[in-house]
Scaffold this motif. Structure first.
Motif, PDB file in Angstrom:
ATOM      1  N   PRO A  31     100.342  -8.231  83.219  1.00  0.00           N
ATOM      2  CA  PRO A  31     101.516  -7.362  83.381  1.00  0.00           C
ATOM      3  C   PRO A  31     102.228  -7.571  84.712  1.00  0.00           C
ATOM      4  O   PRO A  31     101.601  -7.661  85.750  1.00  0.00           O
ATOM      5  CB  PRO A  31     100.914  -5.964  83.323  1.00  0.00           C
ATOM      6  N   TYR A  32     103.532  -7.641  84.638  1.00  0.00           N
ATOM      7  CA  TYR A  32     104.386  -7.514  85.818  1.00  0.00           C
ATOM      8  C   TYR A  32     105.000  -6.122  85.705  1.00  0.00           C
ATOM      9  O   TYR A  32     105.628  -5.798  84.691  1.00  0.00           O
ATOM     10  CB  TYR A  32     105.480  -8.567  85.826  1.00  0.00           C
ATOM     11  N   LEU A  33     104.813  -5.287  86.723  1.00  0.00           N
ATOM     12  CA  LEU A  33     105.158  -3.871  86.623  1.00  0.00           C
ATOM     13  C   LEU A  33     106.161  -3.475  87.698  1.00  0.00           C
ATOM     14  O   LEU A  33     106.104  -3.971  88.823  1.00  0.00           O
ATOM     15  CB  LEU A  33     103.888  -3.027  86.755  1.00  0.00           C
ATOM     16  N   PHE A  34     107.040  -2.554  87.345  1.00  0.00           N
ATOM     17  CA  PHE A  34     108.165  -2.196  88.212  1.00  0.00           C
ATOM     18  C   PHE A  34     108.450  -0.708  88.123  1.00  0.00           C
ATOM     19  O   PHE A  34     108.226  -0.080  87.088  1.00  0.00           O
ATOM     20  CB  PHE A  34     109.436  -2.948  87.785  1.00  0.00           C
ATOM     21  N   TRP A  35     108.995  -0.169  89.212  1.00  0.00           N
ATOM     22  CA  TRP A  35     109.567   1.166  89.208  1.00  0.00           C
ATOM     23  C   TRP A  35     111.007   1.099  89.694  1.00  0.00           C
ATOM     24  O   TRP A  35     111.318   0.412  90.679  1.00  0.00           O
ATOM     25  CB  TRP A  35     108.786   2.115  90.110  1.00  0.00           C
ATOM     26  N   TYR A  36     111.856   1.847  88.983  1.00  0.00           N
ATOM     27  CA  TYR A  36     113.257   1.977  89.340  1.00  0.00           C
ATOM     28  C   TYR A  36     113.602   3.465  89.415  1.00  0.00           C
ATOM     29  O   TYR A  36     113.002   4.289  88.723  1.00  0.00           O
ATOM     30  CB  TYR A  36     114.159   1.314  88.300  1.00  0.00           C
ATOM     31  N   VAL A  37     114.606   3.793  90.221  1.00  0.00           N
ATOM     32  CA  VAL A  37     115.077   5.172  90.341  1.00  0.00           C
ATOM     33  C   VAL A  37     116.565   5.208  90.022  1.00  0.00           C
ATOM     34  O   VAL A  37     117.312   4.275  90.350  1.00  0.00           O
ATOM     35  CB  VAL A  37     114.807   5.748  91.748  1.00  0.00           C
ATOM     36  N   GLN A  38     116.986   6.250  89.340  1.00  0.00           N
ATOM     37  CA  GLN A  38     118.393   6.416  88.990  1.00  0.00           C
ATOM     38  C   GLN A  38     118.868   7.769  89.488  1.00  0.00           C
ATOM     39  O   GLN A  38     118.439   8.814  88.984  1.00  0.00           O
ATOM     40  CB  GLN A  38     118.577   6.309  87.473  1.00  0.00           C
ATOM     41  N   TYR A  39     119.766   7.731  90.460  1.00  0.00           N
ATOM     42  CA  TYR A  39     120.373   8.951  90.960  1.00  0.00           C
ATOM     43  C   TYR A  39     121.607   9.274  90.130  1.00  0.00           C
ATOM     44  O   TYR A  39     122.207   8.366  89.536  1.00  0.00           O
ATOM     45  CB  TYR A  39     120.739   8.796  92.437  1.00  0.00           C
ATOM     46  N   PRO A  40     122.019  10.531  90.095  1.00  0.00           N
ATOM     47  CA  PRO A  40     123.194  10.913  89.299  1.00  0.00           C
ATOM     48  C   PRO A  40     124.412  10.076  89.653  1.00  0.00           C
ATOM     49  O   PRO A  40     124.712   9.872  90.838  1.00  0.00           O
ATOM     50  CB  PRO A  40     123.391  12.382  89.661  1.00  0.00           C
ATOM     51  N   ASN A  41     125.068   9.559  88.628  1.00  0.00           N
ATOM     52  CA  ASN A  41     126.301   8.793  88.786  1.00  0.00           C
ATOM     53  C   ASN A  41     126.122   7.527  89.625  1.00  0.00           C
ATOM     54  O   ASN A  41     127.086   7.033  90.214  1.00  0.00           O
ATOM     55  CB  ASN A  41     127.409   9.661  89.403  1.00  0.00           C
ATOM     56  N   ARG A  42     124.900   7.018  89.664  1.00  0.00           N
ATOM     57  CA  ARG A  42     124.639   5.772  90.382  1.00  0.00           C
ATOM     58  C   ARG A  42     123.775   4.878  89.513  1.00  0.00           C
ATOM     59  O   ARG A  42     123.093   5.315  88.606  1.00  0.00           O
ATOM     60  CB  ARG A  42     123.956   6.056  91.708  1.00  0.00           C
ATOM     61  N   GLY A  43     123.824   3.601  89.805  1.00  0.00           N
ATOM     62  CA  GLY A  43     123.031   2.647  89.038  1.00  0.00           C
ATOM     63  C   GLY A  43     121.564   2.730  89.369  1.00  0.00           C
ATOM     64  O   GLY A  43     121.157   3.350  90.344  1.00  0.00           O
ATOM     65  N   LEU A  44     120.753   2.075  88.544  1.00  0.00           N
ATOM     66  CA  LEU A  44     119.315   2.020  88.813  1.00  0.00           C
ATOM     67  C   LEU A  44     119.058   1.223  90.082  1.00  0.00           C
ATOM     68  O   LEU A  44     119.673   0.186  90.316  1.00  0.00           O
ATOM     69  CB  LEU A  44     118.575   1.348  87.658  1.00  0.00           C
ATOM     70  N   GLN A  45     118.102   1.708  90.864  1.00  0.00           N
ATOM     71  CA  GLN A  45     117.733   1.017  92.089  1.00  0.00           C
ATOM     72  C   GLN A  45     116.269   0.603  92.024  1.00  0.00           C
ATOM     73  O   GLN A  45     115.412   1.405  91.650  1.00  0.00           O
ATOM     74  CB  GLN A  45     117.939   1.929  93.299  1.00  0.00           C
ATOM     75  N   PHE A  46     116.000  -0.626  92.419  1.00  0.00           N
ATOM     76  CA  PHE A  46     114.650  -1.145  92.455  1.00  0.00           C
ATOM     77  C   PHE A  46     113.848  -0.441  93.546  1.00  0.00           C
ATOM     78  O   PHE A  46     114.326  -0.292  94.678  1.00  0.00           O
ATOM     79  CB  PHE A  46     114.719  -2.649  92.725  1.00  0.00           C
ATOM     80  N   LEU A  47     112.631   0.017  93.206  1.00  0.00           N
ATOM     81  CA  LEU A  47     111.755   0.664  94.175  1.00  0.00           C
ATOM     82  C   LEU A  47     110.614  -0.238  94.613  1.00  0.00           C
ATOM     83  O   LEU A  47     110.355  -0.393  95.808  1.00  0.00           O
ATOM     84  CB  LEU A  47     111.152   1.939  93.586  1.00  0.00           C
ATOM     85  N   LEU A  48     109.901  -0.785  93.635  1.00  0.00           N
ATOM     86  CA  LEU A  48     108.754  -1.615  93.964  1.00  0.00           C
ATOM     87  C   LEU A  48     108.296  -2.383  92.730  1.00  0.00           C
ATOM     88  O   LEU A  48     108.709  -2.081  91.600  1.00  0.00           O
ATOM     89  CB  LEU A  48     107.592  -0.768  94.522  1.00  0.00           C
ATOM     90  N   LYS A  49     107.416  -3.374  92.970  1.00  0.00           N
ATOM     91  CA  LYS A  49     106.892  -4.176  91.869  1.00  0.00           C
ATOM     92  C   LYS A  49     105.449  -4.566  92.155  1.00  0.00           C
ATOM     93  O   LYS A  49     105.018  -4.652  93.311  1.00  0.00           O
ATOM     94  CB  LYS A  49     107.733  -5.450  91.690  1.00  0.00           C
ATOM     95  N   TYR A  50     104.711  -4.787  91.075  1.00  0.00           N
ATOM     96  CA  TYR A  50     103.386  -5.400  91.131  1.00  0.00           C
ATOM     97  C   TYR A  50     103.448  -6.675  90.304  1.00  0.00           C
ATOM     98  O   TYR A  50     103.767  -6.647  89.118  1.00  0.00           O
ATOM     99  CB  TYR A  50     102.306  -4.474  90.563  1.00  0.00           C
ATOM    100  N   ILE A  51     103.107  -7.787  90.987  1.00  0.00           N
ATOM    101  CA  ILE A  51     103.013  -9.069  90.279  1.00  0.00           C
ATOM    102  C   ILE A  51     101.567  -9.552  90.317  1.00  0.00           C
ATOM    103  O   ILE A  51     100.980  -9.890  89.300  1.00  0.00           O
ATOM    104  CB  ILE A  51     103.934 -10.130  90.914  1.00  0.00           C
ATOM    105  N   THR A  52     101.016  -9.571  91.512  1.00  0.00           N
ATOM    106  CA  THR A  52      99.632  -9.976  91.710  1.00  0.00           C
ATOM    107  C   THR A  52      99.211  -9.484  93.082  1.00  0.00           C
ATOM    108  O   THR A  52     100.018  -8.992  93.852  1.00  0.00           O
ATOM    109  CB  THR A  52      99.479 -11.503  91.594  1.00  0.00           C
TER     110      THR A  52
END
Lengths: 115, 115
Positions: A31-52
Motif C-alpha cells: 500500500p501507498y497511503l495518503f491523507w488529504y484535507v479539504q477546507y471549505p471552498n478550497r481544493g484538497l491539500q496534501f498532508l502526508l504519505k506513507y510509501i516505505t
C-alpha cells in the motif's frame, strides 16, 4: 482492487485535546497511503504519505499518521487539536508503484474542533 | 508559485450539450489526474496521464467522457451529450516525479451542473 474505509463520518474534539481520524485499507500489493484535507471552498491539500520506511509519518500542520500493516490501518493523528484544523479529511490508497495503478479515496471524515 | 488552475470554476449546461473542462497543472509536473467528486463523497478517479499519454483511463464512466493532454501540460476533459447525473465537481491534480512522486496537488475544481 484497492479500497479505503473511513468508519467515522464525523469526529468532534475539544481544542487542545489529541485527535485521531481513522482509516483502514485493502490492497493486493504494497500500500501507498495518503491523507488529504479539504477546507471549505478550497481544493484538497496534501498532508502526508506513507510509501516505505518508518511506520510513523510526519506531515504538514503538525499532523502525523501511523501505518499498521497487521491492522491494515493508517490513522491520522495530532497531539493537540486547533479550531483551524476543522475540515474534511480524506484517506487515499494506491496499490504500489505499478504503472497504471490509480488512487482510491475514502468517503471523508468531517473533523470539528470545538473551542 | 502558481498552483493547479481549472477553468471554468462553474459551468451550467443543458442536458445533451457538450462541455470542455480545462486544467493547467503546476509547471514541470509530469503526472496529471482527473477526478469527480459528488456531494458528501470522496474524489472518484477518472483518468491519469503520464506525460502526453493516458496511463490509466479505467475510471471514465462511459464513452461520453474523454480527456486529452496533447503537449504534456494542459489537459481538457470533454463530456459529450451531458446527463443530469454528470453534475459534480470535477477535480484536476498534478504530481511531480522523483521523491515527491504520488503527492497530488489539486486545483479548486470545476462545478458542473447539468439542467
Amino acid at each position: 482492487a484497492q479500497s479505503v474505509a473511513q468508519p467515522e463520518d464525523q469526529v468532534n474534539v475539544a481544542e487542545g485535546n489529541p485527535l485521531t481520524v481513522k482509516c483502514t485499507y485493502s490492497v493486493s500489493g504494497n500500500p501507498y497511503l495518503f491523507w488529504y484535507v479539504q477546507y471549505p471552498n478550497r481544493g484538497l491539500q496534501f498532508l502526508l504519505k506513507y510509501i516505505t520506511g518508518d511506520n510513523l509519518v510526519k506531515g504538514s500542520y503538525g499532523f502525523e499518521a501511523e501505518f499498521n500493516k497487521s491492522q491494515t490501518s493508517f490513522h491520522l493523528k495530532k497531539p493537540s487539536a486547533l479550531v483551524s484544523d476543522s475540515a474534511l479529511y480524506f484517506c487515499a490508497v494506491r496499490d504500489g508503484p505499478s504503472y497504471g495503478q490509480n488512487f482510491v479515496f475514502g468517503p471523508g471524515t468531517r473533523l470539528s474542533v470545538l473551542p | 508559485g502558481a498552483g493547479v488552475s481549472q477553468t471554468p470554476s462553474n459551468k451550467v449546461t443543458e442536458k445533451g450539450k457538450y462541455v470542455e473542462l480545462r486544467c493547467d497543472p503546476i509547471s514541470g509536473h509530469t503526472a496529471l489526474y482527473w477526478y469527480r467528486q459528488s456531494l458528501g463523497q470522496g474524489p472518484e478517479f477518472l483518468i491519469y496521464f503520464q506525460g502526453t499519454g493516458a496511463a490509466d483511463d479505467s475510471g471514465l464512466p462511459n464513452d461520453r467522457f474523454f480527456a486529452v493532454r496533447p503537449e504534456g501540460s494542459v489537459s481538457t476533459l470533454k463530456i459529450q451529450r451531458t446527463e443530469r447525473g454528470d453534475s459534480a465537481v470535477y477535480l484536476c491534480a498534478s504530481s511531480p516525479g522523483g521523491n515527491r512522486a504520488y503527492e497530488q496537488y489539486f486545483g479548486p475544481g470545476t462545478r458542473l451542473t447539468v439542467t
